[in-house]
Design an enzyme around this catalytic site. Structure first.
Site, short mmCIF file in Angstrom:
data_model
loop_
_atom_site.label_atom_id
_atom_site.label_comp_id
_atom_site.label_asym_id
_atom_site.label_seq_id
_atom_site.Cartn_x
_atom_site.Cartn_y
_atom_site.Cartn_z
N PHE A 182 -23.74 -15.69 -54.66
CA PHE A 182 -23.48 -16.95 -55.38
C PHE A 182 -24.70 -17.85 -55.31
O PHE A 182 -25.57 -17.72 -54.44
CB PHE A 182 -22.24 -17.66 -54.81
CG PHE A 182 -22.41 -18.20 -53.41
CD1 PHE A 182 -22.82 -19.50 -53.19
CD2 PHE A 182 -22.15 -17.40 -52.31
CE1 PHE A 182 -22.99 -20.01 -51.91
CE2 PHE A 182 -22.28 -17.89 -51.01
CZ PHE A 182 -22.72 -19.20 -50.81
N CYS A 183 -24.76 -18.80 -56.26
CA CYS A 183 -25.81 -19.81 -56.31
C CYS A 183 -25.24 -21.01 -57.03
O CYS A 183 -24.02 -21.13 -57.19
CB CYS A 183 -27.06 -19.26 -57.00
SG CYS A 183 -26.79 -18.74 -58.71
N THR A 184 -26.08 -21.92 -57.49
CA THR A 184 -25.59 -23.15 -58.10
C THR A 184 -24.84 -22.89 -59.40
O THR A 184 -23.68 -23.28 -59.56
CB THR A 184 -26.76 -24.11 -58.37
OG1 THR A 184 -27.48 -24.32 -57.17
CG2 THR A 184 -26.25 -25.45 -58.89
N GLY A 186 -25.21 -19.65 -61.29
CA GLY A 186 -25.03 -18.24 -61.61
C GLY A 186 -26.28 -17.44 -61.87
O GLY A 186 -26.26 -16.22 -61.79
N ILE A 211 -21.44 -21.91 -58.16
CA ILE A 211 -20.64 -22.92 -57.45
C ILE A 211 -20.08 -23.95 -58.42
O ILE A 211 -18.93 -24.39 -58.28
CB ILE A 211 -21.50 -23.62 -56.38
CG1 ILE A 211 -21.98 -22.62 -55.33
CG2 ILE A 211 -20.72 -24.75 -55.70
CD1 ILE A 211 -23.05 -23.18 -54.40
#
Length: 269
Positions: A182-184, A186, A211
Site C-alpha cells: 500500500f501507499c498514498t 496506489g 490509503i
C-alpha cells in the site's frame, strides 16, 4: 466559503509522445483556477490537483475526452483553501521513479484488493484462503511515521528507489503470507507489487486506490494516525480532513511560465 476539491489520480498507459500532451494539459489547467502537479512519462500520468469543484470537474471532463484517460479514477478530499502554491506540468522518465524500466504496469497489473475486502481480511486476520495477511508500507519512512496500518511492515526506506533492495533483504519475511502493498494513492504499491511478483514472492496484492481510497470506503479501521500528503495540508485523517488548514491567499496575477520559474517550482516528491 467555497470549499476546494483536491484530487489524486494516476494511470499507467503508454504515452508515445508525452511532450505533446504537456502543453495542452498545462493550457487547460491555466484556463481554470487549478494548481498542483501533473507528471507525464511514456508509462502514463500522475496528478495531484486542487481547485474549485466546477473547475476540477470541467478539467476532468476535458481530459477524459482523450480515450487513454477515459477511465481515470480519482481520489477526492476537501480543504478550506488552496493547498498548492503553484502549477507544474512536467515530463519525467517515470511518473513514479523506481529505476527498474522492465517494470511496466501498463502491460499487466498485479492483482488488486479493494478497501472492503481488505478490511474484512484484517478483521479476520487472514485472507479468504486462510493465509495470514501482512500489510507492506511502500512509502518513505517519514510518511509512515505520520500514520500507517496497524502492524504493517515498514522497511524504513527514505525514497521509493530503495524498495527493490529492501525487498531482496526481507523477502523471506513474506513467505507463506498474503502480502498487501500500500501507499498514498496506489501508484507506488502498484509498481511494488509487480516487482515482488517478478522477484518470486507469491500471493501479492496491491491496495486499490491506496490509503486515500481506503479512507473513503473503510474509514479508520486498522489504521493508526493520519496519511501524509505532499501539500500544505501536511496529512489527512481517516475522515479525509486536513491536519493543517491551508491559508487563504489574496488573488494574484495568473501564474505564467516565467513567474513560476522566478519563484521556483513545486517539488514532485
Amino acid at each position: 466559503m467555497m470549499q476546494i476539491l483536491n484530487i489524486a489520480a494516476y494511470k499507467f498507459v503508454t504515452l508515445a509522445q508525452p511532450e505533446a500532451l504537456q502543453a495542452s494539459i498545462e493550457q487547460a489547467l491555466e484556463q481554470r483556477t487549478i494548481k498542483g502537479t501533473v507528471l507525464l512519462a511514456e508509462e502514463g500520468i500522475n496528478l495531484f490537483l486542487a481547485g474549485p469543484p466546477s473547475d476540477i470537474h470541467d478539467f476532468l471532463a476535458w481530459l477524459k475526452l482523450d480515450a487513454r484517460f477515459a477511465d481515470l479514477q480519482t481520489k477526492q478530499s476537501w480543504s478550506g483553501a488552496q493547498p498548492f502554491r503553484k502549477l507544474l506540468v512536467k515530463v519525467k522518465p517515470e511518473i513514479i521513479r523506481m529505476n527498474h524500466p522492465a517494470i511496466q504496469p501498463a502491460e499487466g497489473r498485479a492483482p488488486a484488493v479493494d478497501a472492503a475486502t481488505l478490511r474484512r481480511w484484517l478483521d479476520a486476520g487472514c485472507d479468504d484462503s486462510g493465509r495470514p495477511v501482512v500489510m507492506l508500507d511502500t512509502r518513505n519512512d517519514y510518511e509512515a511515521d505520520v500514520g500507517t496500518f496497524r502492524n504493517a511492515l515498514d522497511w524504513r526506506i527514505s525514497k521509493f528507489t530503495e524498495f527493490p533492495e529492501a525487498l531482496l533483504a526481507h523477502k523471506q519475511d513474506l513467505a507463506g503470507k498474503t502480502v498487501v502493498s500500500f501507499c498514498t494513492g496506489g501508484i507506488r504499491c502498484e509498481k511494488a507489487a509487480i516487482f515482488m511478483r517478478e522477484a518470486g514472492v507469491e500471493n501479492v496484492w496491491q491496495l486499490e486506490g491506496g490509503i486515500l481510497k481506503y479512507f473513503e470506503e473503510s474509514g479508520r479501521a486498522h489504521f493508526d494516525g493520519e496519511c501524509f500528503v505532499f501539500d500544505e495540508r501536511r496529512a489527512v485523517d481517516p475522515e479525509l480532513k486536513p491536519q493543517v488548514n491551508p491559508v487563504t491567499r489574496p488573488l494574484a496575477q495568473p501564474e505564467t511560465r516565467s513567474r513560476r520559474k522566478a519563484f521556483g517550482l513545486l517539488s514532485d516528491s
